[in-house]
Enzyme design. Sequence first.
Site, PDB file in Angstrom:
ATOM      1  N   GLY A 132       8.123  17.773 -12.451  1.00  0.00           N
ATOM      2  CA  GLY A 132       8.358  17.257 -11.096  1.00  0.00           C
ATOM      3  C   GLY A 132       9.619  17.570 -10.845  1.00  0.00           C
ATOM      4  O   GLY A 132      10.263  16.589 -10.001  1.00  0.00           O
ATOM      5  N   TYR A 166      -1.437   4.609  -3.972  1.00  0.00           N
ATOM      6  CA  TYR A 166      -0.422   4.721  -4.669  1.00  0.00           C
ATOM      7  C   TYR A 166      -0.098   3.438  -5.537  1.00  0.00           C
ATOM      8  O   TYR A 166       0.275   3.889  -6.794  1.00  0.00           O
ATOM      9  CB  TYR A 166       0.677   4.801  -3.643  1.00  0.00           C
TER      10      TYR A 166
HETATM   11  C1  VAH Z   1       7.672   5.286  -1.083  1.00  0.00           C
HETATM   12  N1  VAH Z   1       9.977   6.138  -1.642  1.00  0.00           N
HETATM   13  O1  VAH Z   1       7.873   4.986  -0.155  1.00  0.00           O
HETATM   14  C2  VAH Z   1       8.375   5.798  -2.249  1.00  0.00           C
HETATM   15  C3  VAH Z   1       8.527   4.809  -3.172  1.00  0.00           C
HETATM   16  C4  VAH Z   1       9.229   2.343  -3.572  1.00  0.00           C
HETATM   17  C5  VAH Z   1       8.842   3.341  -2.636  1.00  0.00           C
HETATM   18  O2  VAH Z   1       7.672   4.655  -4.193  1.00  0.00           O
HETATM   19  O3  VAH Z   1       6.452   5.544  -1.340  1.00  0.00           O
END
Ligand code: VAH
Length: 317
Positions: A8, A143
Site C-alpha cells: 500500500g 472499518y
Molecule cells: C478514516 N482517516 O477516517 C481514517 C482513519 C482514524 C481515522 O482511519 O477512516
Amino acid sequence: MKRILVIGATGQIGSELTMELRKRYGNGNVVAGYITGAEPKGELKESGPSTVVDVTSGEMIAAAVKEYEIDTIYNLAALLSVVAESKPRLAWKIGIDGLWNVLEVARECGCAVFTPSSIGSFGKDTPHVDTPQDTLQRPSTMYGITKVTTELLSDYYFSKYGVDTRAVRFPGIISNVTPPGGGTTDYAVDIYYAAVKGEKFVCPIKPGTLMDMMYMPDALNAAIMLMEANPEKLLHRNAFNIASMSFDPEMIYQAIRKYMPGFEMVYDIDPLKQRIADSWPDRMDDTCAREEWGWKPKYDLDAMTVDMLEKLRLRLG
Ligand code: VAH
C-alpha cells in the site's frame, strides 16, 4: 540492515512512510509495493525499488518477500471508514483476507509485521475520554470490525507462531503530501486545502465532535519507533493507543484563522461521517506506548497548522 516491504506504498500513509523508511534505512532496502492502477510516481518511483503486490494474493506477497529478501513488512492496505461502509465485503477482503496472506508469508519467511489499527477499532460503548489501552471494543462500522480483527489476528500469530507483529491505533492523520481518500477524519486535511486556496470550507462534522488527530511526521515516527523497540519491553503488541491532539472543527478552524483571519467555514453535516465520528473516542490514553517504547509526539495543533499552511502554500502556489 533491515529489508522492508511497504504494502500500500502509494496510499496516504504508505507514500510518506516509504520515503521516511528509505531516509532511515537506505533507498535500496525499502521496496514500494503497489497495485496496478496506483503506480508510484515522481520521487517515490525514482528513489528506490517498487513492485506490484496485491495484498489479496499470498503468492504475490511471497514472491516479493523472496525476491527482495524482506525481513519486515509494513502492511498499509485498507479501505478507510466511509468507503468501507459502501464496500464492506471488499473492506474485509483487503483488510482481513489480505492480512491473513501477509501473516502466513511472515510466518513462513520469518518477517516482522506492522499492520496499523485505528481509533476506528473502538465503538460507542467504549469510554470516550482517556480511552484505556485495554478496554471494550465493539465498533459498529465495517472499518472498525476489520481493525479489531486485525488486532486479534496479529496477536494470535504472535502468541501461536511467534511472528513479530506490532501495531498502533492511529488517530485521524493529517498530511500535506498525498490527500486522504474516504475517511471520516478527512475534513481535518480538506480544511487546510480550502484555506490555502482561498475557498470557504464546508465542514461535514458537527462542532463539538472531538477526535484524536495526529500530524503525519508523528505518525510515521510512531510506526518506525515501535518496530525498532526492544521486544522484551513490550507488554502489548496489537495495538498501542497513541495520541497527540484532540480537536473539533471549531478548534482547527480557529487555529487556521490565527494566521488567515479572512478564512471562513460553514457546516453541512454528513450523517454517515457524523455517525462514525460519534462512535470514536474523544482522546485516547497512550500511557502504555509512552512507557513501553518511549512514544512522544512532537506536533500540537498550532505547530501542525503553521507547517501545513507553509507546505501547502509552496505546493499549491
Ligand atoms: C478514516 N482517516 O477516517 C481514517 C482513519 C482514524 C481515522 O482511519 O477512516
